[in-house]
Design a protein around this motif. Structure first.
Motif, PDB file in Angstrom:
ATOM      1  N   UNK A  10       0.823  -1.213   0.000  1.00 21.00           N
ATOM      2  CA  UNK A  10       0.000   0.000   0.000  1.00 21.00           C
ATOM      3  C   UNK A  10       0.859   1.266   0.000  1.00 21.00           C
ATOM      4  N   UNK A  11       2.175   1.093  -0.028  1.00 22.84           N
ATOM      5  CA  UNK A  11       3.122   2.207  -0.119  1.00 22.84           C
ATOM      6  C   UNK A  11       3.055   3.135   1.095  1.00 22.84           C
ATOM      7  N   UNK A  37      -5.888   3.251   6.610  1.00 23.40           N
ATOM      8  CA  UNK A  37      -6.750   2.462   5.731  1.00 23.40           C
ATOM      9  C   UNK A  37      -6.612   3.011   4.311  1.00 23.40           C
ATOM     10  N   UNK A  38      -5.678   2.485   3.497  1.00 22.01           N
ATOM     11  CA  UNK A  38      -5.486   3.019   2.143  1.00 22.01           C
ATOM     12  C   UNK A  38      -6.670   2.746   1.214  1.00 22.01           C
ATOM     13  N   UNK A  39      -7.573   1.848   1.611  1.00 25.96           N
ATOM     14  CA  UNK A  39      -8.739   1.556   0.785  1.00 25.96           C
ATOM     15  C   UNK A  39      -9.871   2.562   0.985  1.00 25.96           C
ATOM     16  N   UNK A  40      -9.686   3.493   1.934  1.00 26.51           N
ATOM     17  CA  UNK A  40     -10.693   4.513   2.225  1.00 26.51           C
ATOM     18  C   UNK A  40     -10.099   5.874   1.843  1.00 26.51           C
ATOM     19  N   UNK A  41     -10.871   6.738   1.171  1.00 27.53           N
ATOM     20  CA  UNK A  41     -10.332   8.060   0.796  1.00 27.53           C
ATOM     21  C   UNK A  41      -9.726   8.784   1.992  1.00 27.53           C
ATOM     22  N   UNK A  42      -8.535   9.314   1.807  1.00 29.87           N
ATOM     23  CA  UNK A  42      -7.823  10.019   2.856  1.00 29.87           C
ATOM     24  C   UNK A  42      -7.022   9.116   3.760  1.00 29.87           C
ATOM     25  N   UNK A  43      -7.145   7.800   3.580  1.00 30.49           N
ATOM     26  CA  UNK A  43      -6.399   6.804   4.369  1.00 30.49           C
ATOM     27  C   UNK A  43      -6.426   7.109   5.867  1.00 30.49           C
ATOM     28  N   UNK A  44      -7.645   7.180   6.467  1.00 31.14           N
ATOM     29  CA  UNK A  44      -7.723   7.523   7.897  1.00 31.14           C
ATOM     30  C   UNK A  44      -7.109   6.436   8.780  1.00 31.14           C
ATOM     31  N   UNK A  45      -6.592   6.844   9.922  1.00 36.42           N
ATOM     32  CA  UNK A  45      -6.082   5.886  10.902  1.00 36.42           C
ATOM     33  C   UNK A  45      -7.278   5.170  11.527  1.00 36.42           C
TER      34      UNK A  45
END
Length: 196
Positions: A10-11, A37-45
């Motif tokens: 996920x880099x 969470x790279x699968x969610x916009x903004x990659x929230x913690x």
């Protein structure tokens, strides 16, 4: 324990996550923490929990209690300032199980105005290979990613003899330099795997 992302599909490099391990009454271990969470916009913690369980190891070619288990990490040395193309790789053998993880990466090393060293990492797709000792030969269980055919392979005759070595030593395997990160004189009776 702190988890760092040396190889990441996920880099999410330059990230380290503290993740406590809590023993459970049945012998399992609960890992807790937070990760992007790279699968969610903004990659929230997002908080997570994983339960780890010890499983018996697969017997290897050396027979019961006679083999070596080890983990090797590719050794790129200390990178000077500038841009460097590297191949980050981990090789691991525990009893009759063998795993390789590999990712081509670009490391950009810079100095901040205060003289601190920073490294920005970008990576390509991850390649991996898993092999198991079955019926007196190494069998490829899966090989994924763009360079899976060129990964070091026990099935293709990778000769690794680490007897007499110590963790932290530098070794050469298949023409590549590695650091021996872990070594056990015989496979552990159990290995730890996540139970999802």
């Amino acid at each position: 324990m702190v988890f760092t992302h040396e190889i990441d599909s996920h880099h999410n490099f330059n990230v380290s996550n503290p993740c406590p391990f809590i023993p459970l009454p049945n012998g399992d271990v609960l890992e807790t923490g937070a990760m992007a969470r790279p699968d969610v916009p903004g990659a929230p913690m997002t908080d997570y929990e994983e339960v780890w369980r010890y499983l018996p190891f697969r017997e290897g070619p050396e027979g019961p209690g006679r083999g070596l288990s080890w983990i090797l990490e590719s050794d790129e040395g200390v990178l000077e300032e500038g841009q460097h193309k590297i191949t980050k790789m981990f090789l691991a053998k525990i009893g009759g199980s063998y795993l390789v993880l590999c990712q081509k990466q670009i490391h950009v090393v810079r100095r901040t105005p205060l003289g601190e060293r920073t490294v920005q990492i970008t990576g390509e797709e991850v390649s991996t290979r898993r092999e198991e000792w079955t019926d007196d030969h190494w069998e490829i269980k899966y090989a994924l990613g763009p360079s899976n055919d060129s990964l070091p392979s026990m099935a293709n005759g990778l000769g690794v003899d680490l007897r007499g070595r110590k963790s932290g030593e530098k070794v050469t395997v298949g023409g590549c330099d590695f650091i021996l990160r872990a070594l056990a004189s015989e496979p552990p009776r159990q290995t730890r795997h996540p139970r999802l």
